[in-house]
Design a protein around this motif. Structure first.
Motif, PDB file in Angstrom:
ATOM      1  N   CYS A 114       0.857  -1.248  -0.133  1.00 17.74           N
ATOM      2  CA  CYS A 114      -0.011  -0.018  -0.065  1.00 17.74           C
ATOM      3  C   CYS A 114       0.952   1.342  -0.066  1.00 17.74           C
ATOM      4  O   CYS A 114       0.630   2.183  -0.906  1.00 17.74           O
ATOM      5  CB  CYS A 114      -1.098   0.189   1.148  1.00 17.74           C
ATOM      6  SG  CYS A 114      -2.204  -1.214   1.259  1.00 17.74           S
ATOM      7  N   GLY A 128      -9.477   5.413  -2.943  1.00 16.81           N
ATOM      8  CA  GLY A 128      -9.402   4.284  -1.897  1.00 16.81           C
ATOM      9  C   GLY A 128      -9.217   2.880  -2.418  1.00 16.81           C
ATOM     10  O   GLY A 128      -8.260   2.326  -1.830  1.00 16.81           O
ATOM     11  N   PHE A 137      -7.027  -2.146   3.479  1.00 16.38           N
ATOM     12  CA  PHE A 137      -7.743  -1.349   4.641  1.00 16.38           C
ATOM     13  C   PHE A 137      -7.630  -2.131   5.770  1.00 16.38           C
ATOM     14  O   PHE A 137      -7.497  -1.436   6.872  1.00 16.38           O
ATOM     15  CB  PHE A 137      -8.899  -0.658   4.110  1.00 16.38           C
ATOM     16  CG  PHE A 137      -9.447   0.323   5.238  1.00 16.38           C
ATOM     17  CD1 PHE A 137      -8.881   1.808   5.309  1.00 16.38           C
ATOM     18  CD2 PHE A 137     -10.463   0.055   5.633  1.00 16.38           C
ATOM     19  CE1 PHE A 137      -8.844   2.619   6.275  1.00 16.38           C
ATOM     20  CE2 PHE A 137     -10.837   1.347   6.871  1.00 16.38           C
ATOM     21  CZ  PHE A 137     -10.283   2.197   7.173  1.00 16.38           C
ATOM     22  N   ALA A 167      -4.550   8.311   2.258  1.00 13.77           N
ATOM     23  CA  ALA A 167      -5.414   7.651   3.101  1.00 13.77           C
ATOM     24  C   ALA A 167      -6.361   8.550   3.782  1.00 13.77           C
ATOM     25  O   ALA A 167      -7.703   8.598   3.857  1.00 13.77           O
ATOM     26  CB  ALA A 167      -4.674   6.865   4.183  1.00 13.77           C
ATOM     27  N   ALA A 170      -8.832   9.347   0.994  1.00 19.80           N
ATOM     28  CA  ALA A 170      -9.948   8.578   0.918  1.00 19.80           C
ATOM     29  C   ALA A 170     -10.820   8.522   2.205  1.00 19.80           C
ATOM     30  O   ALA A 170     -12.136   8.186   1.735  1.00 19.80           O
ATOM     31  CB  ALA A 170      -9.090   7.134   0.988  1.00 19.80           C
ATOM     32  N   MET A 171     -10.529   8.762   3.108  1.00 20.50           N
ATOM     33  CA  MET A 171     -11.426   8.938   4.482  1.00 20.50           C
ATOM     34  C   MET A 171     -12.356  10.123   4.098  1.00 20.50           C
ATOM     35  O   MET A 171     -13.351   9.969   4.258  1.00 20.50           O
ATOM     36  CB  MET A 171     -10.608   9.259   5.683  1.00 20.50           C
ATOM     37  CG  MET A 171      -9.538   8.216   6.139  1.00 20.50           C
ATOM     38  SD  MET A 171     -10.337   6.506   6.522  1.00 20.50           S
ATOM     39  CE  MET A 171      -9.730   5.673   4.775  1.00 20.50           C
ATOM     40  N   ASP A 173     -13.271  11.156   1.129  1.00 16.85           N
ATOM     41  CA  ASP A 173     -14.254  10.526   0.143  1.00 16.85           C
ATOM     42  C   ASP A 173     -15.532   9.759   0.755  1.00 16.85           C
ATOM     43  O   ASP A 173     -16.600   9.753   0.443  1.00 16.85           O
ATOM     44  CB  ASP A 173     -13.572   9.612  -0.861  1.00 16.85           C
ATOM     45  CG  ASP A 173     -12.612  10.425  -2.011  1.00 16.85           C
ATOM     46  OD1 ASP A 173     -13.098  11.754  -2.048  1.00 16.85           O
ATOM     47  OD2 ASP A 173     -12.119   9.777  -2.495  1.00 16.85           O
ATOM     48  N   GLU A 174     -14.988   8.834   1.640  1.00 13.62           N
ATOM     49  CA  GLU A 174     -15.993   7.866   2.440  1.00 13.62           C
ATOM     50  C   GLU A 174     -17.189   8.887   3.174  1.00 13.62           C
ATOM     51  O   GLU A 174     -18.296   8.538   3.028  1.00 13.62           O
ATOM     52  CB  GLU A 174     -15.350   7.114   3.285  1.00 13.62           C
ATOM     53  CG  GLU A 174     -14.458   5.964   2.623  1.00 13.62           C
ATOM     54  CD  GLU A 174     -15.185   4.638   2.893  1.00 13.62           C
ATOM     55  OE1 GLU A 174     -15.482   4.175   1.591  1.00 13.62           O
ATOM     56  OE2 GLU A 174     -15.475   4.405   3.543  1.00 13.62           O
ATOM     57  N   LEU A 182     -14.644   1.144   2.253  1.00 14.33           N
ATOM     58  CA  LEU A 182     -13.241   0.691   2.600  1.00 14.33           C
ATOM     59  C   LEU A 182     -13.353  -0.273   3.805  1.00 14.33           C
ATOM     60  O   LEU A 182     -12.698  -1.129   3.923  1.00 14.33           O
ATOM     61  CB  LEU A 182     -12.678   1.866   3.013  1.00 14.33           C
ATOM     62  CG  LEU A 182     -12.142   2.575   1.965  1.00 14.33           C
ATOM     63  CD1 LEU A 182     -11.328   3.770   2.489  1.00 14.33           C
ATOM     64  CD2 LEU A 182     -11.169   1.921   0.954  1.00 14.33           C
ATOM     65  N   ARG A 195      -9.222   5.832  11.896  1.00 15.90           N
ATOM     66  CA  ARG A 195      -9.609   7.162  11.357  1.00 15.90           C
ATOM     67  C   ARG A 195      -9.018   8.420  12.236  1.00 15.90           C
ATOM     68  O   ARG A 195      -8.727   9.347  12.227  1.00 15.90           O
ATOM     69  CB  ARG A 195     -11.143   7.177  11.022  1.00 15.90           C
ATOM     70  CG  ARG A 195     -11.446   6.416   9.836  1.00 15.90           C
ATOM     71  CD  ARG A 195     -12.916   6.448   9.850  1.00 15.90           C
ATOM     72  NE  ARG A 195     -13.497   5.365   8.886  1.00 15.90           N
ATOM     73  CZ  ARG A 195     -13.749   5.171   7.684  1.00 15.90           C
ATOM     74  NH1 ARG A 195     -13.535   6.685   7.148  1.00 15.90           N
ATOM     75  NH2 ARG A 195     -13.945   4.309   6.912  1.00 15.90           N
TER      76      ARG A 195
END
Length: 595
Positions: A114, A128, A137, A167, A170-171, A173-174, A182, A195
């Motif tokens: 990763c 992500g 993840f 990362a 990506a968090m 985005d979520e 994820l 997180r």
């Protein structure tokens, strides 16, 4: 080499002989075999868990590469747990262990891939699914050592920083999409813990990660949603809170303190404590913090302003200290061959820490000398309230913090047995005048611990500051973030061969306040050992010795066997010419005043 052979023969006869494992580790470490030494300390700890062996393990961990035959230890659960304990229990300063822990974390094939994937793609931001791949993840969020690292110290590695930057994206985005794709089938607790750990890392490094324009706009919108939810008394989700805290200090959000009264899972409560409750406590401490002197000097005012904006350094945990019976015992342990006069260790000491910053040195000093009365001062009120909060957190009663300028300390009417000024004098307009002021506070025969920048060791810093001046980067958070990215590109990243590749090896490169101290300082002087020798003579101070890394001490002893006490500054000058990075941090040394 002969002792190593003897210890191995003893262990062949008795494999659980903890003392032999520890002594084998000592011998291997002295010879520079960090990975093999680490294995020996790990085996010793399996049998006997003592402070001395824990400390030796942590010291050795700093230099471990996890290459070669010993790399198999990286996957051993007990070894991973020892590294986790070393961070969690602060066997050393966590910042000293961070780089080694990152090397260990990257030994995991899934996490390692990763990180490598993010590094290969940079500066493009991977989504992500692209970043983590299948199961990535779960491996990342479930790694307790990674989470502990993020909560304890800045992640001082270029590739890891780029991975964490993606990362964080990506968090975001979520949370924006209202999904948790994820997380998949993994433990919800691990996902939330990661997180929150990432948000705590961003706060700890003072939001040094690069942020694309569109990403910043989206993070701002999410922050505005949080502000609205708080104002209206609505629901605030834990992932939203963690994402916002990854881009902005939560303490800056209006009404955020109301969330402290709500019930939260442990990781969220810890995040709120770090980003909300602790800053609130520091604001209260500002009102009662003593001011011992005025700050009138123009350079002192500029330096104070820098550290008001960026208190240095940001830290979380302090290592436990073995209490010393007195200064004589301490100095004899550090410098067994020094010609020390008889010292009365029966009376309590008065110690001054001049320029204490955020309190790491003052707190460690107070814990090391529990019978001493320690006064710690700094120009920056923001720094000393940080230090005082940490001292109260540890329950220290022999430590007093105050705001003061070194140049004015001669008027406070106090004297001291020991004065410590590490990394301070070289930021004064006239360092020698400041040093002379400190000497005037020292009792006859008293001791000083001093730290000064080496001109030879900071050549890459000087080159970087010229680059900064040419390009016109401002000493603001945005200017520092942009400058770092350009320096990393020019340096080729960690392990690169560019002009500034060495910067990526420096711990202070990985935080906004630390990087400002490193590359954007309002005032800096550097010294040669010849200059140091002249200053000591003019101040009538006797040199007792440097605080040295083991490898440096061994090389010096090999080249200068005629100086067993290691106090010949002319010989050290020759040594530094051969090994210009020997004092990469600073010249840190002890001296004694005339009786």
């Amino acid at each position: 080499a002969e002792s190593i052979d003897c210890y191995r023969r003893a262990l062949a006869l008795r494999p659980d002989f903890a003392e032999a494992h520890a002594n084998l580790g000592n011998a291997l470490y002295v010879l520079g075999h960090s990975d093999a030494a680490l294995a020996s300390y790990a085996r010793a700890l399996q049998s006997v868990d003592t402070p001395d062996i824990r400390s030796a393990f942590a010291q050795c961990l700093r230099g471990a590469t996890f290459d070669g035959a010993e790399a198999s230890l990286a996957g051993a659960p007990d070894f991973h747990i020892l590294a986790l304990r070393a961070l969690a229990e602060a066997w050393l300063r966590p910042s000293d262990l961070a780089a080694a822990c990152i090397r260990l974390i990257r030994c995991d094939p899934v996490i390692g891939e990763c990180v490598a994937r993010a590094s290969r793609a940079w500066p493009e931001r991977l989504l992500g699914a692209e970043l983590f791949g299948s199961g990535g993840f779960a491996a990342v969020a479930g790694d307790a050592l990674l989470r502990m690292l993020l909560e304890s110290a800045q992640a001082c590695d270029v590739a890891m920083e780029r991975f964490l930057t993606m990362a964080r994206h990506a968090m975001l985005d979520e949370v924006e999409g209202g999904a948790a794709e994820l997380d998949g089938a993994m433990a919800v607790g691990d996902a939330l813990a990661f997180r929150c750990a990432l948000a705590r890392q961003c706060d700890l490094n003072d939001y040094v990660f690069a942020t694309a324009d569109a990403e910043a706009e989206r993070a701002t919108r999410l922050r505005d949603e949080l502000v609205t939810a708080i104002r209206q008394g609505g629901e605030v989700s834990a992932p939203m809170l963690a994402s916002v805290g990854s881009y902005f200090p939560l303490e800056t959000i209006a009404g955020i303190e109301t969330l402290l009264a709500r019930s939260w899972p442990g990781p969220v409560a810890a995040l709120l404590a770090q980003q909300v409750a602790e800053p609130l406590e520091e604001r209260k401490l500002r009102e009662t913090m003593p001011r011992l002197t005025t700050i009138d000097d123009a350079i002192s005012q500029r330096v104070r302003q820098q550290y008001e904006e960026h208190p240095y350094p940001r830290w979380v945990k302090s290592p436990p200290a073995d209490p010393e019976p007195g200064i004589a015992a301490h100095l004899r342990r550090l410098f067994p061959l020094a010609a020390l006069p008889p010292i009365d260790d029966s009376r309590d000491l008065d110690i001054l820490v001049a320029g204490c910053g955020t309190g790491q040195e003052s707190i460690e000093t107070a814990r090391q000398f529990p019978r001493a009365r320690v006064l710690a001062v700094d120009l920056s009120l923001a720094s000393v309230v940080y230090a005082e909060r940490k001292a109260r957190e540890l329950g220290l009663r022999n430590l007093e913090h105050a705001q003061a300028d070194i140049l004015g300390l001669g008027a406070i009417g106090r004297s001291f047995d020991v004065v410590a000024a590490t990394g301070v004098l070289h930021h004064l307009a006239d360092p020698l005048a400041g040093w002379r002021t400190l000497c005037s506070l020292l009792r006859p025969g008293g001791f000083m611990r001093i730290g000064l920048y080496s001109d030879k060791a900071r050549e890459v810093i000087v080159a970087a500051t010229r680059f900064i001046a040419t390009q016109g980067y401002a000493p603001t958070p945005e200017g520092i973030r942009r400058c770092r990215q350009d320096l990393m590109a020019a340096g080729g990243g960690q392990g690169g061969e560019g002009a500034f590749a060495e910067l990526a090896l420096l711990r202070d490169f990985y935080g906004t306040c630390e990087c400002r101290d490193l590359l954007f300082h309002a005032q800096e002087r550097r010294y040669t050992l010849s200059q140091l020798r002249g200053m000591l003579a003019s101040l009538d101070l006797r040199f007792l010795g440097f605080l040295l890394a083991p490898g440096v001490a061994i090389r010096y002893a090999e080249r200068h066997p005629d100086d067993p006490a290691m106090t010949d500054l002319r010989a050290w000058n020759d040594f530094e010419a051969e090994f210009p990075h020997a004092f990469a941090g600073m010249y840190v040394f002890w001296v004694q005043s005339a009786a």
